[in-house]
Scaffold this active site. Structure first.
Site, PDB file in Angstrom:
ATOM      1  N   GLY A 192       2.819   2.473  10.755  1.00  4.78           N
ATOM      2  CA  GLY A 192       3.727   3.700  10.576  1.00  4.78           C
ATOM      3  C   GLY A 192       4.268   3.887  11.978  1.00  4.78           C
ATOM      4  O   GLY A 192       4.923   5.031  12.089  1.00  4.78           O
ATOM      5  N   HIS A 244      -9.551   1.061   5.025  1.00  3.13           N
ATOM      6  CA  HIS A 244      -8.250   1.399   5.590  1.00  3.13           C
ATOM      7  C   HIS A 244      -8.333   2.124   6.781  1.00  3.13           C
ATOM      8  O   HIS A 244      -9.110   3.155   6.722  1.00  3.13           O
ATOM      9  CB  HIS A 244      -7.225   1.929   4.767  1.00  3.13           C
ATOM     10  CG  HIS A 244      -5.763   1.958   5.339  1.00  3.13           C
ATOM     11  ND1 HIS A 244      -5.442   2.803   6.332  1.00  3.13           N
ATOM     12  CD2 HIS A 244      -4.775   0.922   5.123  1.00  3.13           C
ATOM     13  CE1 HIS A 244      -4.114   2.412   6.787  1.00  3.13           C
ATOM     14  NE2 HIS A 244      -3.879   1.432   5.874  1.00  3.13           N
ATOM     15  N   GLU A 304      -6.762   4.454   7.977  1.00  6.61           N
ATOM     16  CA  GLU A 304      -6.526   6.188   7.642  1.00  6.61           C
ATOM     17  C   GLU A 304      -7.670   6.768   7.124  1.00  6.61           C
ATOM     18  O   GLU A 304      -8.086   7.947   7.226  1.00  6.61           O
ATOM     19  CB  GLU A 304      -5.486   6.212   6.680  1.00  6.61           C
ATOM     20  CG  GLU A 304      -4.112   5.818   7.610  1.00  6.61           C
ATOM     21  CD  GLU A 304      -2.965   5.524   6.813  1.00  6.61           C
ATOM     22  OE1 GLU A 304      -3.115   5.413   5.614  1.00  6.61           O
ATOM     23  OE2 GLU A 304      -1.940   4.853   7.499  1.00  6.61           O
ATOM     24  N   ASN A 310       0.856  -1.232  -0.024  1.00  9.30           N
ATOM     25  CA  ASN A 310       0.034   0.022   0.123  1.00  9.30           C
ATOM     26  C   ASN A 310       1.012   1.255   0.040  1.00  9.30           C
ATOM     27  O   ASN A 310       1.447   1.632   1.032  1.00  9.30           O
ATOM     28  CB  ASN A 310      -1.026   0.275   1.261  1.00  9.30           C
ATOM     29  CG  ASN A 310      -1.763   1.153   1.308  1.00  9.30           C
ATOM     30  OD1 ASN A 310      -1.781   2.009   0.527  1.00  9.30           O
ATOM     31  ND2 ASN A 310      -2.507   1.333   2.611  1.00  9.30           N
ATOM     32  N   GLU A 359      -5.051  -5.038  10.442  1.00 10.28           N
ATOM     33  CA  GLU A 359      -4.017  -3.754  10.765  1.00 10.28           C
ATOM     34  C   GLU A 359      -4.537  -2.948  12.024  1.00 10.28           C
ATOM     35  O   GLU A 359      -5.220  -2.256  11.990  1.00 10.28           O
ATOM     36  CB  GLU A 359      -4.257  -2.903   9.608  1.00 10.28           C
ATOM     37  CG  GLU A 359      -3.939  -3.512   8.103  1.00 10.28           C
ATOM     38  CD  GLU A 359      -3.462  -2.470   7.308  1.00 10.28           C
ATOM     39  OE1 GLU A 359      -2.178  -2.659   6.474  1.00 10.28           O
ATOM     40  OE2 GLU A 359      -3.598  -1.439   7.148  1.00 10.28           O
ATOM     41  N   LYS A 376       0.277   4.387  -0.211  1.00 12.37           N
ATOM     42  CA  LYS A 376      -0.500   5.344   0.395  1.00 12.37           C
ATOM     43  C   LYS A 376      -0.279   6.679  -0.560  1.00 12.37           C
ATOM     44  O   LYS A 376      -0.419   6.665  -1.692  1.00 12.37           O
ATOM     45  CB  LYS A 376      -0.029   5.724   1.708  1.00 12.37           C
ATOM     46  CG  LYS A 376      -0.243   4.227   2.561  1.00 12.37           C
ATOM     47  CD  LYS A 376      -0.052   4.566   4.066  1.00 12.37           C
ATOM     48  CE  LYS A 376      -0.264   3.061   4.858  1.00 12.37           C
ATOM     49  NZ  LYS A 376      -0.261   3.408   6.173  1.00 12.37           N
ATOM     50  N   SER A 401       3.740  -1.952  10.378  1.00  9.61           N
ATOM     51  CA  SER A 401       5.023  -1.970  10.583  1.00  9.61           C
ATOM     52  C   SER A 401       5.814  -3.441  10.272  1.00  9.61           C
ATOM     53  O   SER A 401       6.572  -3.880  10.990  1.00  9.61           O
ATOM     54  CB  SER A 401       5.486  -1.495  12.022  1.00  9.61           C
ATOM     55  OG  SER A 401       5.005  -0.126  12.262  1.00  9.61           O
TER      56      SER A 401
HETATM   57  P1  13P Z   1       3.360   0.445   7.687  1.00  6.83           P
HETATM   58  O1  13P Z   1       3.655  -0.627   7.122  1.00  6.83           O
HETATM   59  O2  13P Z   1       3.863   2.056   7.008  1.00  6.83           O
HETATM   60  O3  13P Z   1       2.999   0.442   8.982  1.00  6.83           O
HETATM   61  O4  13P Z   1       1.637   0.691   7.103  1.00  6.83           O
HETATM   62  C1  13P Z   1       0.789  -0.361   7.143  1.00  6.83           C
HETATM   63  C2  13P Z   1      -0.366  -0.112   6.487  1.00  6.83           C
HETATM   64  O5  13P Z   1      -1.076   0.923   6.792  1.00  6.83           O
HETATM   65  C3  13P Z   1      -0.818  -0.671   5.140  1.00  6.83           C
HETATM   66  O6  13P Z   1      -2.087  -0.468   4.702  1.00  6.83           O
END
Ligand code: 13P
Length: 249
Positions: A173, A95, A97, A9, A167, A11, A212
């Site tokens: 992150g 997601h 976010e 992803n 997740e 982002k 992560s």
């Molecule tokens: P990170 O791997 O940067 O923690 O992000 C995970 C994520 O949100 C994948 O959709």
């Protein structure tokens, strides 16, 4: 046998040309890896260009989101049909976010799920609890509600296509990963929850871990029975890291 999947992803990162370079590298470096489905999810603006670079390679294309409506006066939205038209086969939905910053609710997600299936996009459906919910031991019920309000409404046929990504918000992150035991525990719970609704079909559902996940911890996470791969954020932006993760089964 369940599919093993590693999805990146991206982002809101990379320029179009950086994205093209990245997938060319991923395709090249993934040649020795067998039995793992690789998926990249770049921003909308990159989809057609990345699709051209991917062509008929083994790496599949995903979007990160889609509109809840079919078409029309929805300024700024991108329809599932357009995503499919651009060459994507998958679409990340729900997601954290998007839930957090764009107010995505279960109701919106039900519409988006329907849009995906109507346009032959396979949803990568995200669930996961926040830190306070984990700390107060409410993570099981939070994740169960996220599933029962959405995925539970699918037909058996559509359910058979869906990919789930667990997740935990506190791991995204942050550099803080769920331990392999924590991941296995909740992945098994997710599978059990899905099986209560859909029966034996749930044993074929890929459940990916995200948060992560990196080259150093992927092996210990993927070694678990119910962890079928990863949804990778930061580490998916470096071809070497992404490929090392994909080689971690
Ligand atoms: P990170 O791997 O940067 O923690 O992000 C995970 C994520 O949100 C994948 O959709």
């Amino acid at each position: 046998m369940r599919k093993k999947i590693v999805a990146g992803n991206w982002k809101m990162n990379t320029s179009i040309s950086k994205g093209e370079q990245l997938v060319v590298e991923i395709v090249e470096k993934s040649k020795g890896i067998n039995g793992v489905l690789l998926i990249v999810a770049p921003p909308f603006t990159h989809l057609t260009k990345v699709a051209d670079k991917l062509g008929n390679t083994r790496v599949a294309l995903s979007a990160q989101n889609c509109a809840a409506e079919t078409s029309g006066a929805y300024t700024g939205e991108v329809a599932a049909s357009m995503i499919a038209d651009a060459g994507a086969k998958y679409c990340i939905l729900g997601h954290s976010e998007r839930r957090e910053y764009y107010g995505e609710t279960d109701e919106t997600l039900n519409k988006k799920l329907a849009q995906c299936f109507a346009n032959n996009l396979i949803p990568i459906f995200c669930v996961g609890e926040k830190l306070a919910e984990r700390e107060s031991n409410h993570h099981f019920e939070v994740v169960k509600a996220q599933l029962s309000n959405t995925v539970f409404n699918l037909s058996e046929d559509d359910f058979g296509k869906v990919i789930i990504a667990y997740e935990p918000v506190w791991a995204i992150g942050t550099g803080k990963t769920a331990t392999p035991d924590q991941a296995q525990e909740i992945h098994a719970f997710i599978r059990k929850t899905l099986a209560e609704k859909f029966g034996a079909k749930a044993s074929d559902t890929p459940i990916l871990y995200g948060g992560s996940c990196n080259p150093a911890n992927a092996k210990s996470l993927f070694a678990n029975e119910d962890v079928d791969g990863g949804l990778i954020g930061g580490a998916s932006l470096k071809a070497d890291d992404f490929i090392t993760i994909a080689a971690s089964f």
